[in-house]
Enzyme design. Structure first.
Site, PDB file in Angstrom:
ATOM      1  N   ALA A  34      35.416 -11.522  67.469  1.00 13.21           N
ATOM      2  CA  ALA A  34      35.736 -10.092  67.586  1.00 13.21           C
ATOM      3  C   ALA A  34      37.041  -9.883  68.339  1.00 13.21           C
ATOM      4  O   ALA A  34      37.615  -8.802  68.312  1.00 13.21           O
ATOM      5  CB  ALA A  34      34.594  -9.364  68.298  1.00 13.21           C
ATOM      6  N   GLU A 131      25.651  -0.813  58.055  1.00 14.61           N
ATOM      7  CA  GLU A 131      25.359  -1.982  57.202  1.00 14.61           C
ATOM      8  C   GLU A 131      23.852  -2.288  57.173  1.00 14.61           C
ATOM      9  O   GLU A 131      23.291  -2.620  56.128  1.00 14.61           O
ATOM     10  CB  GLU A 131      26.126  -3.214  57.707  1.00 14.61           C
ATOM     11  N   GLY A 136      18.905  -4.430  54.879  1.00 15.79           N
ATOM     12  CA  GLY A 136      18.874  -5.161  56.155  1.00 15.79           C
ATOM     13  C   GLY A 136      20.048  -6.092  56.354  1.00 15.79           C
ATOM     14  O   GLY A 136      21.202  -5.660  56.449  1.00 15.79           O
ATOM     15  N   LYS A 207      17.898   3.953  50.489  1.00 14.07           N
ATOM     16  CA  LYS A 207      18.924   2.906  50.381  1.00 14.07           C
ATOM     17  C   LYS A 207      19.732   3.066  49.095  1.00 14.07           C
ATOM     18  O   LYS A 207      20.946   2.868  49.086  1.00 14.07           O
ATOM     19  CB  LYS A 207      18.258   1.527  50.421  1.00 14.07           C
TER      20      LYS A 207
HETATM   21  N1  LIG Z   1      12.341  -3.179  61.057  1.00 16.80           N
HETATM   22  C1  LIG Z   1      13.198  -3.523  60.111  1.00 16.80           C
HETATM   23  O1  LIG Z   1      13.119  -4.608  59.542  1.00 16.80           O
HETATM   24  C2  LIG Z   1      14.295  -2.603  59.730  1.00 16.80           C
HETATM   25  C3  LIG Z   1      14.454  -1.386  60.336  1.00 16.80           C
HETATM   26  N2  LIG Z   1      15.487  -0.581  59.977  1.00 16.80           N
HETATM   27  C4  LIG Z   1      15.678   0.701  60.632  1.00 16.80           C
HETATM   28  O2  LIG Z   1      15.975   0.456  61.998  1.00 16.80           O
HETATM   29  C5  LIG Z   1      15.480   1.524  62.804  1.00 16.80           C
HETATM   30  C6  LIG Z   1      14.573   0.975  63.875  1.00 16.80           C
HETATM   31  O3  LIG Z   1      13.504   0.307  63.246  1.00 16.80           O
HETATM   32  P1  LIG Z   1      12.482  -0.619  64.070  1.00 16.80           P
HETATM   33  O4  LIG Z   1      13.193  -1.350  65.123  1.00 16.80           O
HETATM   34  O5  LIG Z   1      11.727  -1.356  63.049  1.00 16.80           O
HETATM   35  O6  LIG Z   1      11.557   0.489  64.720  1.00 16.80           O
HETATM   36  P2  LIG Z   1      10.532   0.321  65.944  1.00 16.80           P
HETATM   37  O7  LIG Z   1       9.476   1.334  65.738  1.00 16.80           O
HETATM   38  O8  LIG Z   1      10.135  -1.097  66.105  1.00 16.80           O
HETATM   39  O9  LIG Z   1      11.412   0.729  67.220  1.00 16.80           O
HETATM   40  C7  LIG Z   1      11.826   2.044  67.449  1.00 16.80           C
HETATM   41  C8  LIG Z   1      12.319   2.174  68.869  1.00 16.80           C
HETATM   42  O10 LIG Z   1      12.755   3.510  69.063  1.00 16.80           O
HETATM   43  C9  LIG Z   1      12.064   4.076  70.186  1.00 16.80           C
HETATM   44  N3  LIG Z   1      11.787   5.478  69.895  1.00 16.80           N
HETATM   45  C10 LIG Z   1      11.145   5.978  68.801  1.00 16.80           C
HETATM   46  N4  LIG Z   1      11.080   7.319  68.897  1.00 16.80           N
HETATM   47  C11 LIG Z   1      11.669   7.659  70.073  1.00 16.80           C
HETATM   48  C12 LIG Z   1      11.913   8.871  70.732  1.00 16.80           C
HETATM   49  N5  LIG Z   1      11.503  10.016  70.204  1.00 16.80           N
HETATM   50  N6  LIG Z   1      12.559   8.836  71.907  1.00 16.80           N
HETATM   51  C13 LIG Z   1      12.977   7.670  72.456  1.00 16.80           C
HETATM   52  N7  LIG Z   1      12.766   6.477  71.852  1.00 16.80           N
HETATM   53  C14 LIG Z   1      12.139   6.486  70.690  1.00 16.80           C
HETATM   54  C15 LIG Z   1      10.791   3.279  70.334  1.00 16.80           C
HETATM   55  O11 LIG Z   1      10.363   3.340  71.670  1.00 16.80           O
HETATM   56  C16 LIG Z   1      11.258   1.892  69.925  1.00 16.80           C
HETATM   57  O12 LIG Z   1      11.870   1.263  71.031  1.00 16.80           O
HETATM   58  C17 LIG Z   1      14.809   2.494  61.822  1.00 16.80           C
HETATM   59  O13 LIG Z   1      15.712   3.474  61.438  1.00 16.80           O
HETATM   60  C18 LIG Z   1      14.474   1.602  60.633  1.00 16.80           C
HETATM   61  O14 LIG Z   1      14.369   2.309  59.426  1.00 16.80           O
HETATM   62  C19 LIG Z   1      16.415  -0.955  59.047  1.00 16.80           C
HETATM   63  C20 LIG Z   1      16.307  -2.151  58.422  1.00 16.80           C
HETATM   64  C21 LIG Z   1      15.218  -3.057  58.690  1.00 16.80           C
HETATM   65  N1  LIG Z   2      10.587  -1.031  55.600  1.00 15.90           N
HETATM   66  C1  LIG Z   2      11.770  -1.632  55.094  1.00 15.90           C
HETATM   67  C2  LIG Z   2      12.489  -2.326  56.211  1.00 15.90           C
HETATM   68  C3  LIG Z   2      13.907  -2.373  55.999  1.00 15.90           C
HETATM   69  O1  LIG Z   2      14.620  -1.521  55.594  1.00 15.90           O
HETATM   70  C4  LIG Z   2      11.409  -2.641  54.006  1.00 15.90           C
HETATM   71  O2  LIG Z   2      10.218  -2.949  53.844  1.00 15.90           O
HETATM   72  O3  LIG Z   2      12.296  -3.068  53.276  1.00 15.90           O
HETATM   73 NA    NA Z   3      22.883  -4.562  54.744  1.00 17.14          NA
END
Ligand SMILES: NC(=O)C1=CN([C@@H]2O[C@H](COP(=O)(O)OP(=O)(O)OC[C@H]3O[C@@H](n4cnc5c(N)ncnc54)[C@H](O)[C@@H]3O)[C@@H](O)[C@H]2O)C=CC1
Ligand SMILES: N[C@@H](CC=O)C(=O)O
Ligand code: NA
Length: 435
Positions: A34, A131, A136, A207
């Protein structure tokens, strides 16, 4: 070496903790690439006391997520909270308003508000990056926006939801039922907080809307995506498809329909039959794959992990590295004011083959009624399978594959059969993916 890039991180769930772990593990290599250090200065999540298996003591804990936007010691805000509106959107608007770069994995928010956020970012001259929001860990946003930038994209399609792909491919492999496989996907961290977004095709639609915007230089139009999930796919469909040489995958497809006076954009997410020899048929488990067809590049295939802590963190940190290097290009590949507004295409114009499954009562004349409707709607049948009944007068599955023809003819045939007492459930139509 330049000053460090100072990061505020909102959300410490699957992805947020993954980002911290990645930045810790690959710290010095990332700094070299970076040209400066990537330094988390502040973190926030709902519950400070939760054991996340990582050491948070080096970072300032911020109780109010929104306060991150105004911190003078922060250059970039990373949002890993989720939700299309609510605190994630408030944070995005506040951060951009404060002139901070903004990075998110939140496809729901970008699908719904990507256009106005891009306008805000352009106004302030700051980067907006997502991204991780599409497929993902696969660098498909970068791949289309940069690698394929010289091409006119003819069609983009792919497997965009890991949860559905895991469920369908595990049902195919083990014969297990839908509910067990959904629970397994949730336990593995693939599913969204609300898994109906996954199984109803909404997550894939988010997506796809983003991909279509990048690929076609279109305004993001989530409302223009027609989405059908996998809830109606039965084990018997998987078996029938297998007999015919296909597997079933939830596929998002975007293409331009040039048949009218003005080009229209077709965006749809549907369970589809995919020929066993097609690259998407070999995509199993939570893996995602995106195919982009460029007028000079030909078919490009992007494949990899679409979900999970490590792969998603890899995409988030790639965006941070770009920002550290000074990339502030247009988030959707062309300047926001030049994104085109396409009307949604009429799916009836699609010319292709379909798999249609009927569930019928087993009595004389039922098949004749179905085939008469096909004849009257000018649908030509290529093959037909009838599965034996369980008991006298019981339910029978009739599956057929059509010859190539306009989709509006299939819709007409189904309209002719609508309300027929012979059908015990609405028919299921699955397009056959064109090579
Ligand atoms: N889990 C996955 O494989 C993937 C997730 N994403 C996206 O990434 C983002 C995060 O996903 P994850 O980490 O899986 O979710 P998660 O549910 O594991 O974590 C969410 C985090 O946000 C915090 N949070 C939720 N609502 C809150 C609020 N009102 N105030 C303060 N903190 C709050 C929670 O405490 C937690 O730390 C989402 O937008 C999801 O769609 C995108 C690609 C893949
Ligand atoms: N819920 C999503 C997580 C990543 O975007 C999936 O199953 O592909
Ligand atoms: Na991507």
């Amino acid at each position: 070496m330049s000053e460090p890039l100072r990061i505020a991180l909102a959300g410490l769930g699957t992805v947020g903790t993954g980002v911290i772990e990645l930045l810790e593990t690959n710290r010095s290599m990332i700094e070299r690439r970076a040209g400066r250090a990537l330094e988390i200065v502040a973190v926030n999540a709902r519950d400070r006391t939760r054991d996340r298996g990582i050491d948070l003591t080096p970072y300032a804990w911020v109780d109010d997520m929104q306060a991150m936007a105004g911190r003078v010691d922060v250059d970039v805000v990373v949002e890993l909270v989720g939700g299309s509106d609510g605190p994630a959107l408030t944070l995005a608007r506040a951060a951009l308003d404060e002139g901070k770069a903004f990075v998110t994995a939140n496809k729901a928010m970008i699908a719904h508000h990507g256009l106005s956020l891009a306008e805000q970012a352009a106004l302030r001259g700051v980067p907006l990056k997502f991204e991780a929001a599409v497929a993902g860990g696969i660098p498909v946003v970068k791949g289309l926006r940069e690698g394929a930038a010289a091409n006119r994209i003819e069609r983009i399609y792919g497997i965009l939801n890991g949860t559905c792909n895991y469920i369908l491919s595990e049902m195919e492999r083990t014969g297990a039922d839908f509910g067990d496989m959904l629970r397994a996907a949730q336990e593995k961290g693939y599913a969204e907080a609300d898994p109906t977004f996954d199984v109803e095709g909404v997550d894939a639609a988010h997506k796809l809307a983003i991909l279509a915007a990048i690929g076609f230089g279109a305004r993001v139009n989530f409302d223009g995506v027609e989405a059908t999930g996998i809830g109606e796919v039965r084990a018997a469909d998987i078996t029938q498809a297998g007999t015919l040489g296909y597997v079933i995958r939830l596929v998002g497809i975007a293409s331009l329909d040039q048949s009218g006076a003005e080009a229209a954009l077709l965006q749809r997410v549907r369970p589809c039959l995919v020929a066993r020899g097609h690259p998407l048929a070999a995509v199993t488990g939570p893996t995602n794959a995106v195919v982009a067809e460029g007028n000079f590049s030909g078919r490009l295939l992007f494949q990899g992990a679409g979900a999970g802590a490590g792969p998603t963190a890899s995409a988030v940190v790639a965006d941070l590295i770009d920002i550290a290097r000074g990339d502030s290009g247009a988030p959707f590949s062309v300047p926001v004011e030049e994104l085109e507004k396409f009307a949604p295409a009429d799916p009836g114009n699609r010319v292709g083959r379909d798999y249609i499954r009927f569930t019928v009562t087993d009595r004389p004349g039922v098949l004749a009624e179905i085939t008469a409707a096909m004849r009257d709607a000018e649908v030509s049948i290529e093959s037909l399978i009838q599965r034996g009944r369980d008991h006298e007068g019981g339910e029978v599955l009739v599956a057929m594959v059509t010859h190539e023809g306009p989709e509006r003819c299939v819709s007409k045939a189904l309209a002719l059969l609508d309300g027929s007492p012979s059908l015990t459930a609405p028919p299921l139509v699955m397009p056959i993916l064109k090579d």
